[in-house]
Write a protein that holds these residues in place. Structure first.
Motif, PDB file in Angstrom:
ATOM      1  N   PRO A  47    -106.153 -24.424-124.673  1.00 19.12           N
ATOM      2  CA  PRO A  47    -106.244 -25.023-125.244  1.00 19.12           C
ATOM      3  C   PRO A  47    -107.605 -24.297-125.955  1.00 19.12           C
ATOM      4  O   PRO A  47    -108.199 -23.957-127.290  1.00 19.12           O
ATOM      5  N   ALA A  48    -108.996 -24.887-125.332  1.00 20.57           N
ATOM      6  CA  ALA A  48    -109.688 -24.851-125.141  1.00 20.57           C
ATOM      7  C   ALA A  48    -110.528 -23.011-125.315  1.00 20.57           C
ATOM      8  O   ALA A  48    -111.023 -22.819-126.245  1.00 20.57           O
ATOM      9  N   ARG A  49    -109.331 -22.289-124.356  1.00 21.93           N
ATOM     10  CA  ARG A  49    -109.520 -20.942-123.791  1.00 21.93           C
ATOM     11  C   ARG A  49    -109.245 -20.770-125.089  1.00 21.93           C
ATOM     12  O   ARG A  49    -109.753 -19.595-125.623  1.00 21.93           O
ATOM     13  N   ALA A  50    -107.860 -20.865-126.174  1.00 24.09           N
ATOM     14  CA  ALA A  50    -107.181 -20.154-127.450  1.00 24.09           C
ATOM     15  C   ALA A  50    -108.626 -20.243-128.232  1.00 24.09           C
ATOM     16  O   ALA A  50    -108.273 -19.239-129.369  1.00 24.09           O
ATOM     17  N   LEU A  51    -109.274 -21.648-128.472  1.00 31.27           N
ATOM     18  CA  LEU A  51    -110.247 -21.494-129.858  1.00 31.27           C
ATOM     19  C   LEU A  51    -111.617 -21.083-129.375  1.00 31.27           C
ATOM     20  O   LEU A  51    -112.182 -20.133-130.124  1.00 31.27           O
ATOM     21  N   ASP A  52    -111.954 -20.783-127.995  1.00 26.14           N
ATOM     22  CA  ASP A  52    -113.481 -20.256-128.238  1.00 26.14           C
ATOM     23  C   ASP A  52    -113.311 -18.775-128.041  1.00 26.14           C
ATOM     24  O   ASP A  52    -114.200 -17.996-127.903  1.00 26.14           O
ATOM     25  N   GLU A  53    -112.316 -18.505-127.021  1.00 26.53           N
ATOM     26  CA  GLU A  53    -111.858 -16.868-126.518  1.00 26.53           C
ATOM     27  C   GLU A  53    -110.783 -16.277-127.907  1.00 26.53           C
ATOM     28  O   GLU A  53    -110.941 -14.920-127.345  1.00 26.53           O
ATOM     29  N   GLY A  54    -110.482 -16.932-128.789  1.00 24.38           N
ATOM     30  CA  GLY A  54    -109.211 -16.109-129.276  1.00 24.38           C
ATOM     31  C   GLY A  54    -109.778 -16.642-130.969  1.00 24.38           C
ATOM     32  O   GLY A  54    -111.194 -15.884-131.340  1.00 24.38           O
ATOM     33  N   PHE A  55    -109.228 -17.931-131.521  1.00 26.23           N
ATOM     34  CA  PHE A  55    -109.776 -18.026-132.370  1.00 26.23           C
ATOM     35  C   PHE A  55    -110.930 -17.829-133.115  1.00 26.23           C
ATOM     36  O   PHE A  55    -111.014 -17.548-134.314  1.00 26.23           O
ATOM     37  N   LEU A  56    -111.767 -18.247-132.678  1.00 23.54           N
ATOM     38  CA  LEU A  56    -113.049 -18.740-133.209  1.00 23.54           C
ATOM     39  C   LEU A  56    -113.467 -18.168-133.065  1.00 23.54           C
ATOM     40  O   LEU A  56    -115.210 -17.463-134.182  1.00 23.54           O
ATOM     41  N   ALA A  57    -113.617 -16.860-132.403  1.00 20.13           N
ATOM     42  CA  ALA A  57    -114.158 -15.691-131.892  1.00 20.13           C
ATOM     43  C   ALA A  57    -114.226 -14.354-132.761  1.00 20.13           C
ATOM     44  O   ALA A  57    -114.321 -13.343-132.586  1.00 20.13           O
ATOM     45  N   GLY A  58    -112.654 -14.541-133.996  1.00 19.39           N
ATOM     46  CA  GLY A  58    -112.122 -13.549-134.045  1.00 19.39           C
ATOM     47  C   GLY A  58    -111.153 -12.581-133.253  1.00 19.39           C
ATOM     48  O   GLY A  58    -110.882 -11.877-133.649  1.00 19.39           O
ATOM     49  N   ARG A  59    -110.160 -13.335-132.707  1.00 21.47           N
ATOM     50  CA  ARG A  59    -109.456 -12.795-131.807  1.00 21.47           C
ATOM     51  C   ARG A  59    -108.320 -13.349-131.505  1.00 21.47           C
ATOM     52  O   ARG A  59    -107.691 -14.215-130.663  1.00 21.47           O
ATOM     53  N   PRO A  60    -107.655 -13.173-132.058  1.00 23.15           N
ATOM     54  CA  PRO A  60    -106.404 -14.149-132.045  1.00 23.15           C
ATOM     55  C   PRO A  60    -105.063 -13.834-131.752  1.00 23.15           C
ATOM     56  O   PRO A  60    -103.917 -14.928-131.019  1.00 23.15           O
ATOM     57  N   GLY A  61    -105.639 -12.498-130.779  1.00 24.32           N
ATOM     58  CA  GLY A  61    -103.860 -11.956-130.051  1.00 24.32           C
ATOM     59  C   GLY A  61    -104.690 -12.808-128.231  1.00 24.32           C
ATOM     60  O   GLY A  61    -103.341 -13.106-128.426  1.00 24.32           O
ATOM     61  N   VAL A  62    -105.670 -12.915-128.412  1.00 22.67           N
ATOM     62  CA  VAL A  62    -106.200 -13.865-127.379  1.00 22.67           C
ATOM     63  C   VAL A  62    -105.588 -15.579-126.840  1.00 22.67           C
ATOM     64  O   VAL A  62    -105.347 -15.577-126.120  1.00 22.67           O
ATOM     65  N   GLY A  63    -106.050 -16.134-128.559  1.00 21.06           N
ATOM     66  CA  GLY A  63    -105.852 -16.947-128.628  1.00 21.06           C
ATOM     67  C   GLY A  63    -104.345 -17.410-128.791  1.00 21.06           C
ATOM     68  O   GLY A  63    -103.740 -18.900-128.275  1.00 21.06           O
ATOM     69  N   LEU A  64    -103.425 -16.190-129.163  1.00 19.65           N
ATOM     70  CA  LEU A  64    -102.060 -16.902-128.899  1.00 19.65           C
ATOM     71  C   LEU A  64    -101.335 -16.406-127.152  1.00 19.65           C
ATOM     72  O   LEU A  64    -101.121 -17.159-127.243  1.00 19.65           O
ATOM     73  N   GLY A  65    -102.727 -15.307-126.781  1.00 17.86           N
ATOM     74  CA  GLY A  65    -101.972 -15.377-125.414  1.00 17.86           C
ATOM     75  C   GLY A  65    -102.136 -16.769-124.274  1.00 17.86           C
ATOM     76  O   GLY A  65    -101.546 -16.417-123.649  1.00 17.86           O
ATOM     77  N   TRP A  66    -103.256 -17.049-125.067  1.00 15.82           N
ATOM     78  CA  TRP A  66    -103.744 -18.718-123.874  1.00 15.82           C
ATOM     79  C   TRP A  66    -102.905 -18.952-124.238  1.00 15.82           C
ATOM     80  O   TRP A  66    -102.017 -20.288-124.153  1.00 15.82           O
ATOM     81  N   LEU A  67    -102.317 -19.662-125.143  1.00 14.50           N
ATOM     82  CA  LEU A  67    -101.198 -20.547-126.159  1.00 14.50           C
ATOM     83  C   LEU A  67     -99.422 -20.528-125.154  1.00 14.50           C
ATOM     84  O   LEU A  67     -99.042 -21.518-124.747  1.00 14.50           O
TER      85      LEU A  67
END
Length: 680
Positions: A47-67
């Motif tokens: 979840p930490a990486r999904a927020l920092d590298e995905g959703f908060l960085a505008g990259r929802p695909g990366v966030g979903l990948g970490w989840l």
């Protein structure tokens, strides 16, 4: 527990040897638990990486990948948990087999009566508790490792906030573990001692009252209750520290993370890392610590108690020594006042008597049949108030419930020492209730009872009377032990033989093989058991003898012999609940209990004055030729009997239900609401 440190150390040593011998199972258990560590790591890191590298960085695909990676971790962890259960079973089942083998060996070697309980309960408790402890301990260790690695990976500052309270809580719990386990064990032992004491006392409550031992039993039981109360308070005080350790190690980190959030964010900790740290604490560390505290703190001490009992060293006895030498009686046992209760026999079939000590039997040297000797009579108490009646009833009343019609209503009666009274009346009218009141087994709802001036119930009055009910009590052991049960002192054999001869027990005594012959109560007929009980009462020192249809299983000739034995016993006052007209004719006085038509006098006087008594006599004597009395039904108390005797109060052709002592009795079930009046 009597086991000291040495025993405890030996038990722990055996536990370590048991685990060391199964190191391969432990390795397999640890290997599958690594998957659980990975699942815990991903619980906060993904979840930490999904927020920092995905959703908060505008990259929802990366966030979903970490989840998605976190979800895969959950599935892998679940598979590891399944394999962990198989490894735990491989560790626990050998322990169960070892304990079963130990219990069976001890049960066969020592004839241990607790072997069945050990097999059916204690072994299963040990097995389930051990499995639970393995699971919670393993889960805490690997969950903590995964969480600590995850926190360090996210940001070392997070460890600075979470680590100290977690370590402090775990340290506090570890420091309180030994004293808490000791107090848990003390509470379990105190609780079992109280349950054991109540288990011996409750079946003998009637005999405790009959023996006048209420204060002694109450004091002994009170000490057991106080011991358990102190153990419970001590356990509760230490349990507060267990709750404190859980709050310190599992809940304080959540508060610190939220309170320190501005400080952490100002020093470069990302928002995702802060959320991940909260996930580690709330989803992993707090549940694991809670399971450890409750599981190890409660079940651990329980496991120690059970294992100490199951693996205790067997008692070594000398070969062929099946009868250990007798030792002094344990005077601290609450059931001592009620020796019959220790045998687990029903209370309604016991004789009630004052002395509450087990007899010491006279052992004659050599063997062989007893030699008849000159009959003797046991000494009787003589310390009574001069001129006081043997039995005095003043306005005596009793009902089996607040709304019930009184069974006894304002009855007045005085019996002089040496009197012989027969109590008669229809079935269910309250004859047995009256004897129970005189014996102190029931407390009157009104009025008073005195024996030679002593109030009933009281220890002084309890020592002055003996009650023999319809269902006589005979315990296993020798005939001499049965006959001498109501005596504190050794009973000489000549007295045993004299009492047996007086009540007609001699043929049975000779058939069994003498006073030292073993008695199997199940092989005796009801009449033979009554003869044993009558001889026992004859040997007692009680000057008041209450025969509550105690000869109902004897033929008329045997009944007459037994009653005359007590009537001729020096200093004896006899009260007989009669079920044959011959008993009433032998008595000095007769008390007719018949609702409002209660009457008192000699047999001849009542025949002249009382129509109800004449009807009762007619019912007794109107029997077919060749058949003996009685016409009245037997087993008046504790049974459902038909009312006998036409023309008596309450005789409406219905069935009377006279319940056991202590049960509520519905009003108007014995008669048409008429009270039991005074003697006529």
């Amino acid at each position: 527990m009597s086991a000291g440190p040495a025993r405890g150390g030996g038990m722990y040593g055996r536990g370590f040897r048991f685990l060391r011998a199964r190191w391969r199972v432990l390795v397999r258990l640890g290997g599958w638990s690594v998957l659980e560590t990975g699942q815990t790591f991903l619980t906060g890191y993904a979840p930490a990486r999904a927020l920092d590298e995905g959703f908060l960085a505008g990259r929802p695909g990366v966030g979903l990948g970490w989840l998605g990676a976190a979800a895969i971790g959950v599935l892998v962890g679940a598979y590891g948990t399944v394999r962990v259960y198989a490894a735990v079973a491989a560790l626990v089942e050998p322990l169960r087999d070892l304990l079963v083998r130990r219990v069976v060996e001890r049960g066969v070697r020592e004839a241990d009566t607790g072997a069945l309980s050990g097999l059916t309960q204690q072994v299963e408790i040990a097995r389930d508790t051990f499995a639970g402890l393995v699971m919670v301990s393993r889960s805490f260790v690997f969950t903590s490792v995964g969480a600590v690695v995850g926190l360090a990976s996210l940001d070392p500052l997070l460890l600075l906030v979470v680590g100290p309270p977690l370590a402090a809580g775990l340290g506090l719990f570890t420091a309180t573990l030994r004293p808490l386990a000791r107090r848990q064990e003390e509470f379990l032992v105190a609780d079992e001692a109280l349950a054991d004491g109540l288990g011996r006392v409750c079946p003998g409550l009637r005999d405790i009252t009959a023996a006048g031992a209420e204060q002694r039993v109450a004091a002994d039981t009170g000490r057991l209750v106080d011991t358990e109360r102190r153990a419970a308070y001590s356990l509760a005080h230490w349990s507060v520290l267990r709750v404190a350790s859980l709050a310190l190690g599992g809940q304080l980190p959540i508060v610190l993370l939220l309170a320190c959030a501005p400080w952490l964010l100002a020093r470069g900790v990302t928002a995702g890392a802060l959320v991940g740290a909260l996930a580690y604490v709330t989803q992993s560390l707090l549940p694991a610590l809670r399971n450890l505290v409750h599981g190890l703190g409660t079940s651990g001490s329980r496991l120690v108690v059970v294992l100490r009992r199951l693996v205790r060293e067997p008692t070594r006895t000398a070969p062929h020594d099946t009868n250990p030498p007798p030792g002094p009686a344990d005077t601290t046992d609450p059931a001592d006042a009620v020796r019959p209760a220790a045998h687990g026999l029903p209370a309604h079939g016991r004789e009630a008597h004052g002395p509450d000590h087990s007899p010491t039997l006279e052992r004659a040297a050599g063997s062989g049949s007893p030699t008849p000797t000159r009959p003797t009579t046991p000494r009787l108490p003589t310390a009574h108030p001069l001129g006081a009646p043997a039995l005095s009833l003043t306005a005596l009343s009793f009902a089996y419930g607040p709304a019930a019609t009184p069974v006894v209503d304002r009855l007045d009666l005085d019996l002089a020492p040496g009197a012989h009274l027969a109590v008669v009346g229809p079935s269910g009218i309250g004859k047995s209730t009256l004897t129970a009141l005189i014996a102190g087994l029931l407390e009157p709802t009104g009025g008073r009872i005195r024996l030679w001036g002593h109030p009933v119930p009281s220890p002084a009055a309890a020592a002055l009377r003996v009650l023999i009910p319809q269902e006589a009590y005979v315990h296993s052991g020798t005939l001499a032990e049965n006959l001498g049960h109501l005596r504190q002192d050794p009973v000489p054999e000549r007295e045993l033989l004299a009492a047996a001869e007086a009540v007609g027990l001699t043929p049975l005594l000779e058939a069994l093989g003498g006073p030292r012959a073993a008695v199997d109560p199940a092989t005796l007929s009801a009449g033979e058991r009554q003869l044993v009980a009558l001889a026992r009462a004859h040997l007692s020192y009680a000057p008041l003898v209450l025969l509550d249809e105690a000869t109902c299983h004897l033929d008329p000739r045997a009944e007459e012999r037994a009653e005359r034995a007590f009537a001729n016993r020096p200093g004896t006052t006899l009260v007989v609940v009669a079920h044959r007209i011959s008993s009433a004719r032998r008595a000095d006085r007769v008390l007719l209990m018949d609702g409002p038509r209660t009457a008192y006098g000699t047999h001849d006087e009542l025949v002249r004055k009382s129509p109800a008594y004449r009807a009762l006599v007619g019912g007794w004597t109107a029997v077919p030729p060749g058949r003996s009395e009685p016409a009245l039904p037997l087993r008046d108390p504790d049974r459902v009997d038909a009312v006998a005797g036409p023309g008596l109060a309450g005789d409406r052709g219905h069935v009377v239900a006279h319940g056991p002592v202590g049960q509520a009795q519905a009003p108007r079930d014995l008669r048409d609401g008429g009270p039991l009046g005074r003697e006529g």
